[in-house]
Scaffold this motif. Structure first.
Motif, PDB file in Angstrom:
ATOM      1  N   GLU A 412       0.856  -1.187   0.000  1.00  0.00           N
ATOM      2  CA  GLU A 412       0.000   0.000   0.000  1.00  0.00           C
ATOM      3  C   GLU A 412       0.890   1.235   0.000  1.00  0.00           C
ATOM      4  O   GLU A 412       2.071   1.146   0.296  1.00  0.00           O
ATOM      5  CB  GLU A 412      -0.949  -0.007   1.198  1.00  0.00           C
ATOM      6  CG  GLU A 412      -0.314  -0.378   2.528  1.00  0.00           C
ATOM      7  CD  GLU A 412       0.377   0.778   3.213  1.00  0.00           C
ATOM      8  OE1 GLU A 412       0.094   1.930   2.833  1.00  0.00           O
ATOM      9  OE2 GLU A 412       1.199   0.548   4.102  1.00  0.00           O
ATOM     10  N   ASP A 414       0.246   4.218   1.669  1.00  0.00           N
ATOM     11  CA  ASP A 414      -0.078   5.176   2.733  1.00  0.00           C
ATOM     12  C   ASP A 414       1.177   5.851   3.283  1.00  0.00           C
ATOM     13  O   ASP A 414       1.200   7.073   3.485  1.00  0.00           O
ATOM     14  CB  ASP A 414      -0.838   4.475   3.857  1.00  0.00           C
ATOM     15  CG  ASP A 414      -2.272   4.165   3.473  1.00  0.00           C
ATOM     16  OD1 ASP A 414      -2.579   4.219   2.261  1.00  0.00           O
ATOM     17  OD2 ASP A 414      -3.087   3.854   4.360  1.00  0.00           O
ATOM     18  N   SER A 448      -5.265   3.481   1.125  1.00  0.00           N
ATOM     19  CA  SER A 448      -6.393   3.025   1.930  1.00  0.00           C
ATOM     20  C   SER A 448      -7.523   4.034   1.831  1.00  0.00           C
ATOM     21  O   SER A 448      -7.308   5.202   1.453  1.00  0.00           O
ATOM     22  CB  SER A 448      -5.965   2.859   3.385  1.00  0.00           C
ATOM     23  OG  SER A 448      -5.627   4.109   3.943  1.00  0.00           O
TER      24      SER A 448
END
Length: 600
Positions: A412, A414, A448
């Motif tokens: 991810e 983030d 996210s």
């Protein structure tokens, strides 16, 4: 530490300007010059010549009353070692210990104060004390071998170094529970323990007091025995480096003594290259933090490219074990305005992926590889969050470091978004082109929901990135609706397939089982064939009925889910389904009665 006391007379030597003499009523007839010191001695009334074979040779006619002048500038140990020998000849009190035994022994050998000249001479007494006391003690052996640094050739030729090294190695290889001698161990928190056993690395601090050449001799000799684990060898190298290479990145040329700084730099460069050459090849013998520290120091010392390449390679192999604090080294380049040395981290990062690519696919564990790459990716993103706060950090270096991590290295984005957000806050005057270049590395689909929600409202991001985020959110919502419809349809298809599978399994019974049943019930072949034909026709009718029912129900449900049918259509469809089901049950009951009538 042990010492040996020789002689009983008081020391009457005194100094007058650059002259050393002693209190005596006897006329001086022997003058010995050593460096800048002149000794006024006696050749006849004192046992100096009878004990020194060299002086006997230089004073061929020592019965001549005329004073003799000699120069002994090349005596090992200088004037201090000679004075010990002279005091021994005069019977004055002297103390011999590990601190002065090496120069005294070399000077006595130089003056030929052997047993062949006179029994009980100085050389014999020093040898006995060295073998029975110095070599038996741990710290005595360490101090004695330290003294050989000033007299390397004499100590080597006389076997002093070899004997000290053998004694030290023997004690290092002794199991920890059998260690009874004192040693230096100043690890934080260790002294507070009330009841502790001898640590396995008890010897590392005392050995680190030695010069790099002697230290290398001991370490290489220990490694050749294959007794101690490689982690213990690595710990000894770490202790030595911490002692001799502290804070070298802060060294700068000062006007006080440029030559001294250059000399110290050359010495430290030799120490660093020697330590790197002794690191065991086994992974984990030293920590990745230690390797990165050596690498940062090497940038200042200017070590050889071979040594630097080896350090980068070793650090990259263990790179996934590093922490962010292990990477935070200040840039030492005069042309680099950055606060942190990102080029060092980038070199290790590129070497890490090069190391994995060099391995054949057959020996690579895909799960372990993915885990390692993900760990390194998370480490780099955390590092980017720190260096993003550097006002002088250019976009090009920030992007280069972020792009060095492949797509597989981030599950991810983030953490990467957080680093970019920090960079945009610290650099508010960034141009549009630089902002677009910075945000190009961000992938919206890997954020996210919380990060996307924050990014959509982030005024620091370029408009193009925000539009991409909004578009992705809409496309994701549309895909979710389609996925729900598809899931419902697939659910009905799965139920129908399961029903057909059960029907097929019941129809295909084994022939052996059928033959066994006909024999046990006494049914002939013609009767069996007639019943099977009737059963098959009845089963087909039931299947057609169920299929038509299922299609009808599916069509009604489609209209309800998709929203294409109205409430009236749904109601009429439901009524039609009820009529259809009643008709089918009536047909089945008539066929069943007809079948029973034929059977009768």
């Amino acid at each position: 530490m042990k010492f040996m006391k020789l002689g009983t007379r008081p020391d009457t030597f005194y100094t007058e300007q650059a002259t050393r003499t002693l209190v005596s009523n006897i006329a001086v007839d022997l003058v010995i010059k050593i460096n800048d010191i002149t000794y006024l001695l006696h050749k006849l009334q004192a046992p100096l010549l009878p004990k020194c074979g060299l002086l006997q040779q230089l004073c061929s006619d020592f019965s001549d009353p005329e004073p003799v002048s000699l120069e002994l500038h090349d005596i090992p140990g200088g004037e201090n070692a000679f004075e010990l020998c002279a005091k021994f000849c005069y019977g004055m009190s002297i103390n011999i210990s590990a601190h002065n035994i090496v120069p005294a022994f070399c000077a006595a050998k130089f003056l030929q104060m052997n047993e062949s000249i006179e029994k009980g001479n100085f050389v014999g007494k020093l040898e006995a004390f060295f073998n029975s006391c110095i070599l038996e003690g741990w710290k005595d052996s360490i101090v004695a071998i330290q003294a050989t640094d000033k007299l390397p050739l004499w100590s080597e030729n006389l076997g002093i170094i070899r004997k000290c090294i053998d004694s030290i190695i023997e004690k290092i290889l002794t199991p920890s529970p059998q260690v009874k001698w004192s040693y230096t161990y100043t690890r934080p928190g260790y002294a507070r323990k009330q009841h502790h056993s001898v640590p396995k690395d008890w010897w590392t601090e005392d050995v680190s007091d030695l010069g790099i050449d002697l230290f290398r001799c001991i370490i290489m000799a220990i490694r050749s025995t294959y007794v101690l684990p490689h982690q213990l060898i690595g710990e000894a190298l770490h202790v030595y480096a911490c002692k001799w290479l502290p804070g070298l990145t802060n060294i700068r040329s000062s006007g006080s003594s440029l030559a001294q700084t250059e000399e110290s730099k050359a010495k430290n460069q030799k120490i660093l290259e020697t330590i790197v050459s002794m690191i065991p090849a086994d992974k984990g013998s030293v920590s990745v933090g230690f390797l990165l520290k050596l690498l940062s120091i090497s940038s200042h010392l200017g070590i050889s490219p071979t040594t630097k390449t080896e350090l980068i390679k070793r650090a990259s192999i263990q790179f996934e074990e590093a922490t962010v604090s292990d990477l935070l080294y200040h840039s030492t380049s005069s042309s680099d305005r950055n606060f942190y040395d990102t080029e060092l981290v980038l070199a290790v990062l590129e070497s890490f992926f090069k190391f994995w690519k060099s391995k054949p696919p057959s020996v690579v564990d895909n799960r372990q590889f993915l885990k390692s790459v993900r760990n390194v990716g998370k480490l780099i993103d955390s590092y980017l969050q720190v260096v993003a706060r550097d006002n002088n950090m250019p976009v090009s270096k920030f992007v280069a470091l972020a792009e060095a991590v492949p797509a597989i290295g981030r599950s991810e984005h983030d953490d990467l978004y957080q680093a970019i957000n920090i960079y945009l806050k610290v650099h508010p005057d960034l141009g549009k082109a630089e902002k677009r270049r910075l945000c190009r590395i961000l992938q919206c689909q890997r954020l996210s929901p919380e990060a996307r929600a924050h990014a959509v409202k982030n005024e620091l991001l370029p408009l193009r990135t925000v539009v991409q985020l909004v578009y992705f959110e809409q496309e994701k919502g549309s895909n979710n609706n389609k996925a729900t419809t598809t899931t419902t349809i697939n659910h009905h298809k799965l139920q129908k397939s399961h029903h057909d599978l059960l029907q097929g399994a019941a129809a295909k019974r084994p022939a052996a089982r059928v033959a066994h049943d006909t024999q046990s019930l006494g049914i002939n072949k013609e009767e069996l064939m007639r019943r099977m034909s009737h059963a098959e026709s009845r089963e087909k009718v039931q299947n057609r009925s169920k299929i038509s029912d299922g299609k009808l129900a599916l069509e009604i449900e489609k209209k309800m889910v998709i929203g294409g049918g109205t409430k009236e259509e749904c109601t009429s469809g439901c009524k039609l389904e009820l009529v259809s089901k009643k008709s089918m049950r009536k047909v089945r009951s008539n066929k069943s009665e007809h079948g029973h009538g034929n059977g009768k």
